[in-house]
Design an enzyme around this catalytic site. Structure first.
Site, mmCIF file in Angstrom:
data_model
loop_
_atom_site.group_PDB
_atom_site.id
_atom_site.type_symbol
_atom_site.label_atom_id
_atom_site.label_comp_id
_atom_site.label_asym_id
_atom_site.label_seq_id
_atom_site.Cartn_x
_atom_site.Cartn_y
_atom_site.Cartn_z
ATOM 1 N N LYS A 44 0.818 -1.218 0.000
ATOM 2 C CA LYS A 44 0.000 0.000 0.000
ATOM 3 C C LYS A 44 0.855 1.273 0.000
ATOM 4 O O LYS A 44 0.494 2.253 -0.650
ATOM 5 C CB LYS A 44 -0.958 0.003 1.181
ATOM 6 N N THR A 45 1.985 1.255 0.718
ATOM 7 C CA THR A 45 2.831 2.453 0.762
ATOM 8 C C THR A 45 3.383 2.757 -0.627
ATOM 9 O O THR A 45 3.453 3.920 -1.052
ATOM 10 C CB THR A 45 3.979 2.269 1.761
ATOM 11 N N ASP A 231 -3.959 7.710 4.205
ATOM 12 C CA ASP A 231 -3.413 6.400 4.564
ATOM 13 C C ASP A 231 -4.142 5.868 5.797
ATOM 14 O O ASP A 231 -4.613 6.636 6.639
ATOM 15 C CB ASP A 231 -1.914 6.536 4.854
ATOM 16 N N GLU A 232 -4.241 4.528 5.922
ATOM 17 C CA GLU A 232 -4.836 3.866 7.093
ATOM 18 C C GLU A 232 -6.239 4.406 7.385
ATOM 19 O O GLU A 232 -6.590 4.724 8.528
ATOM 20 C CB GLU A 232 -3.934 4.042 8.326
ATOM 21 N N GLN A 262 -8.015 -4.816 9.229
ATOM 22 C CA GLN A 262 -6.992 -4.440 10.198
ATOM 23 C C GLN A 262 -7.428 -3.242 11.048
ATOM 24 O O GLN A 262 -6.592 -2.520 11.578
ATOM 25 C CB GLN A 262 -5.669 -4.125 9.490
ATOM 26 N N ARG A 608 1.633 -10.831 10.292
ATOM 27 C CA ARG A 608 2.947 -10.227 10.536
ATOM 28 C C ARG A 608 4.061 -11.196 10.144
ATOM 29 O O ARG A 608 5.211 -10.786 10.003
ATOM 30 C CB ARG A 608 3.142 -9.873 12.014
#
Length: 750
Positions: A44-45, A231-232, A262, A608
Site C-alpha cells: 500500500k505504501t 493512509d490507514e 486491520q 505479521r
C-alpha cells in the site's frame, strides 16, 4: 493560488514499472473518489507514493494542491523520502503530514475564528491533566472518586466524535462526575481559550468549527486541494472523517487507502464504519482491491483469510501469493504459561542455531501482562530482547509502585521506595511535608520512615499531614506484622488493596487502566514462584540489572496492537485462550463488534509472519497464585486444519464453529474429531511436555459422574447447576457468575 498545469499524457514512467495490475489501477485511478482496499503485505505504501508521483508527473496538480495525510510522522517522512527519490526532485509545497500536523497548520492560519491567537500552545498530556485537575478542584469534584485522567479520557472521546461542549448531551457519560462531566468539559474548553492553548483533540475539532462556521474559508481549501490521499483510513475517528469529507466536497478526488480487516483501534476512537460505508458516502466511488501479498507464505495467508472470513462487518477480499508453500502454522498446547514461555525460548534458540537473526523474531501477545513470563525466560536463557510499544514488565509504572510498597514492607529504611509511594494514591502528603521529612532525615541521619514517625508526633506539620503520615505508618506496621505469618502472595494482595492502590486504578477510566490492573495481578502470580518476599525482590533486582545492558540483535516482544505495520520472519502468538484472546472484557463491552475486532487482531498477528507462525495456548493460567483452567480460543477452531501442524494439544480443542458467529458466550465445546487422540486435562499426555500434572497442593480431582441438573460448587464461581455434560467439560449456570464452561476436575457436587 496557482492553477494546475495542463494535464499531459502519462509518459513511459519508470515509477510504474513493477506494479501488478491491481496496484497500477489504484495508481492511475486519479479522478473521483477511490477506495483502495489494501490487504496486509500488498504494497500500500508503494501505491500511495506512486500515485502521488503519477499526479505530479502527469501535470494534474502542483505539489501545493495535493493533501496527503497519515497517522504517524514516521509514515509521512517515509512517504516524502520515497516520493522525492521517485520523481528525482524536491516535493516542496506538498501538504504531507499527520492529521494533527496538517490541522495545526490550518488552525494557526485561522486561529482568531475560534478565539485563539496564531501562537497558541499545544498542550501535552501532563499539562492537560493538570488543567483538568484545576477545573475539577474549582468545581468541588472529589479527585479520588473522579480522577482527572478519567475526566480527560471522556473529553478526548467527545472530541474524537467531533463534539463541542454545546453538542454533548446531558446524559452522555452521565455516570461520570455524577453527571457533571459535560459542564466540566465546557469549563475545560473555556480555560484552554483563556490560556491561548489547545490540546491534540482541539486541532481537528477547531478545524471543524472553522469549516462549518466560515463557508468562505472552507471553499478556499476545497478549491486548493485538487487531490486528497489518506493512509490507514480504517483507523480514522469521526472527527477525522468529518474533516476529510468537508475538504473533499470540492473536487471529489479523494483516495483512501486502508484495510477493514486491520481495524483494531476502536478503544481509541477509530470507527470501522468510515471505511465500510465509503461507497455510500461518496457515490460513484471505485473500489480497487490489492490482494497479492508479497510477505507471507500460502499456508499463513490461507489460514488468516479463513479466520477473518468469519467476520460479518467487512468488505471482503482474499489474499494470495506466488511464494513457495512454506511451512504450516505450528499449533502447540501446553500445561501453563511457564511451559509456554519455556517452549518459545527453546524454539527461538533453535532458530538461532540455524543462523537466523533474533531481530527477525517477534512474540505478539494480547495483553501486556503476558510479557512477564517470556521476559524472565529470555533472561534465564541469555536471549536479548526488546519490548516495543511499552516498557519492560518490571519497568512499568504500576509495577514499580507495587514493588516500592513491598520493598518498604520488607526494608523499612528504603528511602527511595518510601518517597515513591508515600503519596500514591494521594493521601494529602505534599511537597512541604516531604521537604520537612528530608530535612529531619538528613540532620539526624535516619531513614525517611523514622523521620515521618518522629514528625507525626509533633506539631511541626499541619494536622491533616500528621494524620496522613500516622495512618500510612500504621498501615506499614500492620503489613510487616502480616508478613510474619501470611504467604508473601497474600501479603502483596493485601498491601495493594488496603493501600488503595488497586482501587485507584479501578476508578481510573482511561484506556490503560484495565491493563495496569492485569499487570498487578500478574505481579502477584509471579511472586508465587518464589519461597518468600525477600527472594522475589532479589530476583527483580537481578532482572533489572541484567536487562539494562541488552543491545544489538534482539527478539521483539510486543502486544498485537503495537505490531500493526510490522513484519518478521517468525512470529509467536501465545495465549490463544478463551477470555484472554478473544478478550472477555472486549466481548462483554461490545458484543459481536468486540468479538469481530478481536478476530481482526488475530488476523493482524498471523499476517505479521513472513515464513513461520506459531500459535500456542496453555491449559491453565495462574492468577493471584491460584490455578484457573482455560479453554483454547475459538479462533484456533477457525483455522483450517490443512494449514496447521498440531505439535501438542492437551485435549481441549473446540470443534470448528462451536463458538463462532454471534454466539460468543462459551456454551458447548464438543471434542474436535481430528484431534481427539490427545489425552484429557489432568493426566500426563505424551504430547504435553513439562509438568506431569498440577503443582503440589493443587492436584486436580477426577470426579466424573456429573449429569444435567446436578448442583455443584466451584471455588471461584460458587454454586451452580449443570446444564450440559461433554466428556470432562461441564456447561454450568452459576447462581452469581452466570453461564460458564469448566472442567469437571474443578467442581464438586454440592
Amino acid at each position: 493560488m496557482a492553477e494546475p498545469l495542463t494535464p499531459a499524457a502519462a509518459p513511459p514512467a519508470p515509477y510504474l514499472a513493477g506494479l501488478n495490475d491491481a496496484q497500477r489501477r489504484a495508481v492511475e485511478a486519479v479522478d473521483g473518489p477511490v477506495l483502495v482496499l489494501a490487504g496486509a503485505g500488498t504494497g500500500k505504501t508503494r501505491v500511495l507514493t506512486t500515485r502521488l508521483a503519477h499526479i505530479l508527473a502527469t501535470r494534474r496538480a502542483w505539489p501545493s494542491q495535493i493533501l496527503a495525510v497519515t497517522f504517524t510522522n514516521k509514515a509521512a517522512l517515509e512517504m516524502r523520502e520515497r516520493l522525492e527519490r521517485m520523481i528525482g526532485q524536491s516535493a516542496e509545497g506538498l501538504w504531507l503530514g499527520t492529521f494533527h500536523s496538517v490541522a495545526a497548520r490550518l488552525l494557526r492560519r485561522h486561529a482568531e475564528v475560534v478565539g485563539l491567537k496564531p501562537n497558541f500552545t499545544i498542550l501535552d498530556t501532563d499539562d492537560q491533566l493538570r488543567l483538568v485537575k484545576q477545573v475539577a478542584l474549582a468545581e468541588g469534584i472529589d479527585e479520588k472518586r473522579w480522577p482527572p485522567r478519567a475526566l480527560l479520557s471522556a473529553f478526548e472521546r467527545w472530541k474524537d466524535r467531533g463534539l463541542t461542549p454545546d453538542k454533548v448531551q446531558a446524559d452522555d457519560r452521565s455516570e461520570l462526575a455524577d453527571g457533571r462531566a459535560p459542564a466540566l468539559f465546557r469549563l475545560y474548553q473555556e480555560r484552554l481559550a483563556t490560556l491561548n492553548a489547545a490540546d491534540f483533540g482541539d486541532l481537528l475539532l477547531h478545524n471543524l468549527t472553522i469549516f462549518t462556521g466560515r463557508a468562505d474559508i472552507l471553499a478556499d481549501y476545497q478549491h486548493r486541494f485538487r487531490y486528497i490521499l489518506v493512509d490507514e483510513y480504517q483507523d480514522t475517528n469521526v472527527a477525522q472523517y468529518l474533516w476529510l469529507r468537508l475538504l473533499a466536497q470540492g473536487h471529489r478526488n479523494l483516495c483512501c487507502v486502508g484495510d477493514d480487516d486491520q481495524s483494531i483501534y476502536s478503544w481509541r476512537g477509530a470507527e470501522i464504519g468510515n471505511i465500510l460505508r465509503f461507497e455510500r458516502d461518496f457515490p460513484g466511488a471505485r473500489i480497487v482491491r490489492l490482494e497479492q501479498n508479497y510477505r507471507s507464505t500460502p499456508h499463513i495467508l490461507a489460514a488468516a483469510s479463513a479466520l477473518i472470513a468469519k467476520n460479518k462487518g467487512r468488505l471482503g477480499k482474499t489474499l494470495w501469493t506466488v511464494l513457495n508453500e512454506g511451512e504450516r502454522i505450528v499449533l502447540r498446547g501446553l500445561w501453563d504459561g511457564e511451559e509456554e514461555a519455556r517452549w518459545v525460548g527453546d524454539e527461538i534458540e533453535a532458530h538461532q542455531r540455524r543462523g537466523e537473526k533474533l531481530a527477525g523474531i517477534a512474540i505478539l501477545v494480547r495483553a501486556g501482562f503476558q510479557t512477564r513470563e517470556f521476559e524472565e525466560r529470555f533472561i534465564t536463557l541469555g536471549l536479548p530482547y526488546r519490548v516495543i510499544g511499552g516498557p519492560r514488565f518490571y519497568e512499568r509504572q504500576e509495577i514499580r509502585d507495587a514493588l516500592a510498597y513491598l520493598r518498604l514492607v520488607h526494608q523499612p529504611a528504603d528511602d527511595l521506595a518510601f518517597e515513591r509511594i508515600v503519596n500514591v494514591p494521594r493521601r494529602g502528603i505534599g511537597d512541604v511535608t516531604l521537604q520537612a521529612l528530608h530535612a529531619l532525615a538528613r540532620s539526624q541521619q535516619i531513614p525517611l520512615a523514622e523521620a515521618a514517625r518522629r514528625l507525626s508526633e509533633t506539631d511541626e506539620l499541619k494536622p491533616a499531614a500528621r494524620k496522613a503520615l500516622r495512618d500510612f505508618l500504621a498501615a506499614l506496621a500492620r503489613w510487616r506484622s502480616l508478613a510474619e505469618t501470611a504467604l508473601h502472595t497474600e501479603l502483596a494482595a493485601t498491601v495493594l488493596d488496603e493501600s488503595g492502590y488497586t482501587a485507584m486504578w479501578q476508578a481510573d477510566k482511561s484506556p490503560e487502566a484495565p491493563g495496569r490492573l492485569e499487570n498487578l495481578k500478574e505481579l502477584v502470580a509471579a511472586m508465587a514462584e518464589f519461597d518468600n518476599l525477600g527472594g522475589f525482590l532479589d530476583h527483580v533486582s537481578l532482572v533489572m540489572e541484567n536487562t539494562a545492558s541488552a543491545s544489538g540483535d534482539m527478539v521483539s516482544v510486543m502486544t498485537l496492537h503495537s505490531a500493526k505495520g510490522l513484519e518478521f520472519d517468525a512470529v509467536f502468538l501465545p495465549g490463544w485462550e478463551e477470555g484472554l484472546f478473544p478478550n472477555q472484557r472486549a466481548m462483554e463491552d461490545n458484543g459481536r463488534a468486540g468479538l469481530e475486532e478481536e478476530r481482526r487482531l488475530a488476523y493482524v498477528g498471523l499476517t505479521r509472519a513472513r515464513q513461520r507462525a506459531y500459535v500456542s495456548y496453555a491449559a491453565n493460567r495462574r492468577l493471584y497464585g491460584q490455578w484457573q483452567p482455560t479453554l483454547p480460543s475459538r479462533f484456533i477452531a477457525e483455522l483450517p486444519t490443512e494449514h496447521l501442524e498440531v505439535v501438542a494439544d492437551p485435549g481441549l480443542y473446540p470443534r470448528a464453529g462451536a463458538l463462532g458467529g454471534d454466539d460468543w458466550s462459551p456454551s458447548v465445546f464438543p471434542a474436535r474429531p481430528d484431534l481427539a487422540r490427545l489425552g484429557p486435562l489432568g493426566r500426563r499426555s505424551p504430547l504435553i511436555e513439562g509438568r506431569p500434572g498440577p503443582p503440589a497442593g493443587r492436584e486436580l480431582r477426577r470426579i466424573g459422574g456429573f449429569a444435567a441438573g446436578d448442583r455443584v460448587f466451584h471455588r471461584k464461581f460458587g454454586h451452580g447447576t449443570v446444564r450440559a455434560v461433554e466428556d470432562n467439560k461441564l456447561a454450568i449456570r452459576f447462581d452469581q457468575a452466570g453461564d460458564k464452561m469448566v472442567m469437571d476436575a474443578f467442581v464438586e457436587k454440592a
